[in-house]
Write a protein that holds these residues in place. Structure first.
Motif, PDB file in Angstrom:
ATOM      1  N   VAL A 246       0.837  -1.194   0.000  1.00 58.25           N
ATOM      2  CA  VAL A 246       0.000   0.000   0.000  1.00 58.25           C
ATOM      3  C   VAL A 246       0.875   1.248   0.000  1.00 58.25           C
ATOM      4  CG1 VAL A 246      -1.664   1.354   1.341  1.00 58.25           C
ATOM      5  CG2 VAL A 246      -1.977  -1.101   1.089  1.00 58.25           C
ATOM      6  N   PHE A 247       1.920   1.254   0.836  1.00 58.75           N
ATOM      7  CA  PHE A 247       2.804   2.413   0.897  1.00 58.75           C
ATOM      8  C   PHE A 247       3.608   2.563  -0.387  1.00 58.75           C
ATOM      9  CE2 PHE A 247       2.817   4.791   4.797  1.00 58.75           C
ATOM     10  CZ  PHE A 247       2.024   4.021   5.622  1.00 58.75           C
ATOM     11  N   GLN A 248       4.005   1.444  -0.986  1.00 59.68           N
ATOM     12  CA  GLN A 248       4.721   1.518  -2.253  1.00 59.68           C
ATOM     13  C   GLN A 248       3.824   2.104  -3.334  1.00 59.68           C
ATOM     14  OE1 GLN A 248       6.201  -2.412  -2.992  1.00 59.68           O
ATOM     15  NE2 GLN A 248       7.554  -2.418  -1.218  1.00 59.68           N
ATOM     16  N   LEU A 249       2.550   1.714  -3.313  1.00 61.89           N
ATOM     17  CA  LEU A 249       1.598   2.264  -4.270  1.00 61.89           C
ATOM     18  C   LEU A 249       1.432   3.759  -4.048  1.00 61.89           C
ATOM     19  CD1 LEU A 249      -0.585   2.035  -6.455  1.00 61.89           C
ATOM     20  CD2 LEU A 249      -2.213   1.377  -4.659  1.00 61.89           C
ATOM     21  N   SER A 250       1.382   4.182  -2.784  1.00 64.48           N
ATOM     22  CA  SER A 250       1.241   5.599  -2.463  1.00 64.48           C
ATOM     23  C   SER A 250       2.414   6.396  -3.022  1.00 64.48           C
ATOM     24  CB  SER A 250       1.147   5.793  -0.948  1.00 64.48           C
ATOM     25  OG  SER A 250       0.069   5.076  -0.416  1.00 64.48           O
ATOM     26  N   LEU A 251       3.634   5.864  -2.835  1.00 64.92           N
ATOM     27  CA  LEU A 251       4.813   6.556  -3.343  1.00 64.92           C
ATOM     28  C   LEU A 251       4.799   6.626  -4.858  1.00 64.92           C
ATOM     29  CD1 LEU A 251       7.545   5.057  -0.988  1.00 64.92           C
ATOM     30  CD2 LEU A 251       6.553   7.341  -0.906  1.00 64.92           C
ATOM     31  N   PHE A 252       4.328   5.560  -5.496  1.00 65.20           N
ATOM     32  CA  PHE A 252       4.246   5.550  -6.954  1.00 65.20           C
ATOM     33  C   PHE A 252       3.287   6.619  -7.456  1.00 65.20           C
ATOM     34  CE2 PHE A 252       1.892   4.045 -10.710  1.00 65.20           C
ATOM     35  CZ  PHE A 252       2.926   4.025 -11.640  1.00 65.20           C
ATOM     36  N   LEU A 253       2.141   6.741  -6.787  1.00 67.95           N
ATOM     37  CA  LEU A 253       1.150   7.743  -7.188  1.00 67.95           C
ATOM     38  C   LEU A 253       1.707   9.148  -7.034  1.00 67.95           C
ATOM     39  CD1 LEU A 253      -2.092   6.224  -5.615  1.00 67.95           C
ATOM     40  CD2 LEU A 253      -1.507   6.336  -8.040  1.00 67.95           C
TER      41      LEU A 253
ATOM     42  N   VAL B 171     -12.888   6.646  10.549  1.00 67.54           N
ATOM     43  CA  VAL B 171     -12.338   6.152   9.287  1.00 67.54           C
ATOM     44  C   VAL B 171     -12.690   7.112   8.155  1.00 67.54           C
ATOM     45  CG1 VAL B 171     -12.318   4.270   7.621  1.00 67.54           C
ATOM     46  CG2 VAL B 171     -12.498   3.770  10.057  1.00 67.54           C
ATOM     47  N   ASP B 172     -11.654   7.710   7.562  1.00 71.98           N
ATOM     48  CA  ASP B 172     -11.819   8.541   6.377  1.00 71.98           C
ATOM     49  C   ASP B 172     -11.047   7.895   5.236  1.00 71.98           C
ATOM     50  OD1 ASP B 172     -13.332  10.592   7.639  1.00 71.98           O
ATOM     51  OD2 ASP B 172     -11.484  11.348   8.543  1.00 71.98           O
ATOM     52  N   THR B 173     -11.657   7.866   4.057  1.00 67.73           N
ATOM     53  CA  THR B 173     -11.016   7.211   2.905  1.00 67.73           C
ATOM     54  C   THR B 173     -10.993   8.097   1.668  1.00 67.73           C
ATOM     55  OG1 THR B 173     -13.113   6.223   2.173  1.00 67.73           O
ATOM     56  CG2 THR B 173     -11.792   4.955   3.749  1.00 67.73           C
ATOM     57  N   ALA B 174     -11.429   9.329   1.770  1.00 65.11           N
ATOM     58  CA  ALA B 174     -11.646  10.164   0.582  1.00 65.11           C
ATOM     59  C   ALA B 174     -10.354  10.511  -0.144  1.00 65.11           C
ATOM     60  CB  ALA B 174     -12.377  11.447   0.976  1.00 65.11           C
ATOM     61  N   SER B 175      -9.236  10.595   0.573  1.00 62.48           N
ATOM     62  CA  SER B 175      -7.997  11.064  -0.055  1.00 62.48           C
ATOM     63  C   SER B 175      -7.579  10.183  -1.226  1.00 62.48           C
ATOM     64  CB  SER B 175      -6.863  11.107   0.980  1.00 62.48           C
ATOM     65  OG  SER B 175      -5.680  11.600   0.394  1.00 62.48           O
ATOM     66  N   TYR B 176      -7.753   8.877  -1.102  1.00 62.78           N
ATOM     67  CA  TYR B 176      -7.343   7.966  -2.180  1.00 62.78           C
ATOM     68  C   TYR B 176      -8.124   8.274  -3.458  1.00 62.78           C
ATOM     69  CZ  TYR B 176      -6.192   3.654  -4.672  1.00 62.78           C
ATOM     70  OH  TYR B 176      -5.763   2.758  -5.603  1.00 62.78           O
ATOM     71  N   SER B 177      -9.457   8.346  -3.349  1.00 64.62           N
ATOM     72  CA  SER B 177     -10.288   8.635  -4.525  1.00 64.62           C
ATOM     73  C   SER B 177      -9.998  10.019  -5.072  1.00 64.62           C
ATOM     74  CB  SER B 177     -11.771   8.519  -4.161  1.00 64.62           C
ATOM     75  OG  SER B 177     -12.090   7.201  -3.762  1.00 64.62           O
TER      76      SER B 177
ATOM     77  N   GLU C 174      -5.662   7.992   5.063  1.00 61.41           N
ATOM     78  CA  GLU C 174      -6.896   7.786   4.313  1.00 61.41           C
ATOM     79  C   GLU C 174      -6.656   6.855   3.128  1.00 61.41           C
ATOM     80  OE1 GLU C 174      -9.087  11.288   3.344  1.00 61.41           O
ATOM     81  OE2 GLU C 174      -8.692  12.247   5.281  1.00 61.41           O
ATOM     82  N   MET C 175      -5.450   6.909   2.553  1.00 63.06           N
ATOM     83  CA  MET C 175      -5.122   6.005   1.454  1.00 63.06           C
ATOM     84  C   MET C 175      -5.034   4.566   1.948  1.00 63.06           C
ATOM     85  SD  MET C 175      -2.312   8.497  -0.368  1.00 63.06           S
ATOM     86  CE  MET C 175      -2.099   7.526  -1.849  1.00 63.06           C
ATOM     87  N   VAL C 176      -4.481   4.384   3.146  1.00 65.28           N
ATOM     88  CA  VAL C 176      -4.401   3.044   3.732  1.00 65.28           C
ATOM     89  C   VAL C 176      -5.806   2.530   4.082  1.00 65.28           C
ATOM     90  CG1 VAL C 176      -3.551   1.707   5.698  1.00 65.28           C
ATOM     91  CG2 VAL C 176      -2.068   3.396   4.606  1.00 65.28           C
ATOM     92  N   ASN C 177      -6.614   3.420   4.637  1.00 64.56           N
ATOM     93  CA  ASN C 177      -7.961   3.016   5.056  1.00 64.56           C
ATOM     94  C   ASN C 177      -8.894   2.735   3.888  1.00 64.56           C
ATOM     95  OD1 ASN C 177      -7.524   3.124   7.804  1.00 64.56           O
ATOM     96  ND2 ASN C 177      -8.049   5.294   7.962  1.00 64.56           N
TER      97      ASN C 177
END
Length: 422
Positions: free
Chosen positions: A6-13, A285-291, A312-315
């Motif tokens: 998940v963190f690797q994906l975050s860094l890629f984004l 739980v907030d998840t909006a940041s990923y979207s 939020e990206m993890v959640n």
């Protein structure tokens, strides 16, 4: 998906965002500036129920400050705003020190470097548009022609001091055309200039636009409809023009910069366990940041720093945790993984799973929604998205639950009385 992935994906984004953000043109940055100014106008109106007056004046009618000064708190310059003496003229001995501290949002990059503190953005003042009467009170309700048909902020041919309230473009001069008068409309962009409409949108308008169309778009209550503007003769403003069409000979990726505002995120410092043995965290739980980041990246836009919220990206992902058993309200799941960006560190993830209740077990709810239906809410990611979310919400409600809807801004009133969901 594991925690480290998940963190690797975050860094890629984030890396993709940086790459996409390179090479923005001056016109695109100018568009960004005007969008931020338009958003600030809406924020000011939300707080005071009116727009900032073009000119503020003292009791004797002496001009004090420009609308640009009043917008400072809404373009992340509250400290500068609080430093300026609003009861003294803009060019008083004390306030002169701020002439060179103009926020960058007030400067179009296409304007040649020269004297600092000079802005190329203005409002058009007159009896039929933004009032040139000092301390005038005007609101959205006065824009009878529609916020998407009425111009709020324009580019000007000759820059002026950003604090000067006396040199806004007059209605008559504005209607002469673009790049016609040194005191009127104009820009250094090829073929025209950018405009910000009262609905917050920004468009590129051709310098060959007919003066009658300009007159119609500057009047707040002239009776012109969107249809009449669409049927204007050749030379009408190309309101639907993409930025890349107006700069077809330039090699850049057109970007639609995100103009939403975000709180500044402050990273927590490292603390020694010996000195700080107790650590707490919120269980909401907030998840909006990923979207939100996915939307911005798909638009080719560099996300603002405040929009990047790792938790939020993890959640966002479903980890299928085992629910709590017996009388416990939640279960805890702990996992440790190597830190992708620091080999000497490890990352600990604490996952919680709350007790799951059946829909039939929860109490009856009575929901009342207050919804903004102004012109600024018309883009697909606002009111249309809200409609889709409401449809999803209703499917989760029980027959005994109730929903009511009240609207404001564009139209005000009770749209849906308290109604059961059966």
């Amino acid at each position: 998906m594991t925690f480290s992935k998940v963190f690797q994906l975050s860094l890629f984004l984030l890396l993709m965002a940086v790459l996409l953000g390179c090479g923005k043109s001056a016109q695109v940055q100018c568009t960004n500036n005007l969008k931020l100014i338009g958003l600030a106008l809406h924020s000011y109106h939300d707080q005071y129920r009116c727009f900032p007056p073009a000119i503020t004046a003292d009791e004797n009618g002496k001009p004090l400050h420009s609308w640009r000064v009043l917008l400072l708190p809404y373009i992340e310059n509250r400290e500068l705003f609080e430093s300026i003496r609003l009861d003294e003229p803009w060019d008083s001995d004390y306030n002169k020190q701020f002439h060179d501290r103009m926020p960058s949002v007030y400067r179009c990059p296409s304007v040649p470097e020269g004297k600092t503190g000079m802005t190329g953005y203005s409002v058009v003042v007159g009896k039929e548009s933004y009032s040139n009467v000092p301390n005038a009170v005007q609101s959205f309700g006065m824009i009878m022609d529609g916020t998407s048909n009425t111009i709020a902020v324009v580019e000007r041919k000759t820059p002026v001091c950003w604090m000067d309230p006396t040199l806004e473009i007059t209605f008559g001069t504005a209607c002469m055309g673009i790049n016609v008068s040194a005191e009127g409309l104009g820009s250094n962009h090829k073929g025209g200039m950018n405009i910000c409409l009262f609905d917050g949108s920004v468009n590129f308008i051709s310098q060959t636009v007919d003066s009658g169309v300009l007159h119609a778009m500057f009047t707040w209550a002239g009776g012109e409809s969107a249809t009449s503007l669409d049927m204007a003769p050749m030379g009408m403003p190309q309101l639907a023009m993409n930025v890349s069409e107006s700069l077809a000979d330039e090699d850049f990726v057109p970007l639609d910069f995100n103009t939403e505002s975000y709180d500044h995120v402050v990273d927590n410092p490292f603390l020694e366990v010996k000195q700080n043995p107790l650590s707490t965290f919120s269980i909401d739980v907030d998840t909006a940041s990923y979207s939100n980041l996915r939307r911005l990246l798909n638009q080719g836009t560099l996300p603002p720093k405040g929009a990047v919220r790792i938790e939020e990206m993890v959640n966002y992902f479903d980890y299928n945790y085992e629910p709590p058993k017996d009388e416990h309200p939640f279960s805890a799941h702990v996992e440790i993984a190597p830190c992708p960006w620091e080999e000497k560190h490890q990352l600990a993830r604490v996952g919680l799973k709350g007790k799951v209740f059946e829909k039939t077990e929860r109490p009856t709810v009575n929901l009342v929604f207050l919804i903004d239906v102004s012109g600024s809410m018309q883009p697909p990611n606002k009111l249309p998205l809200l409609k889709s979310a409401m449809t999803m919400l209703v499917k989760e409600l029980q027959d005994r639950d109730r929903v009511a809807i009240v609207t404001y801004a564009g139209s005000s009133g009770l749209v849906l009385p308290s109604t059961t969901c059966d």
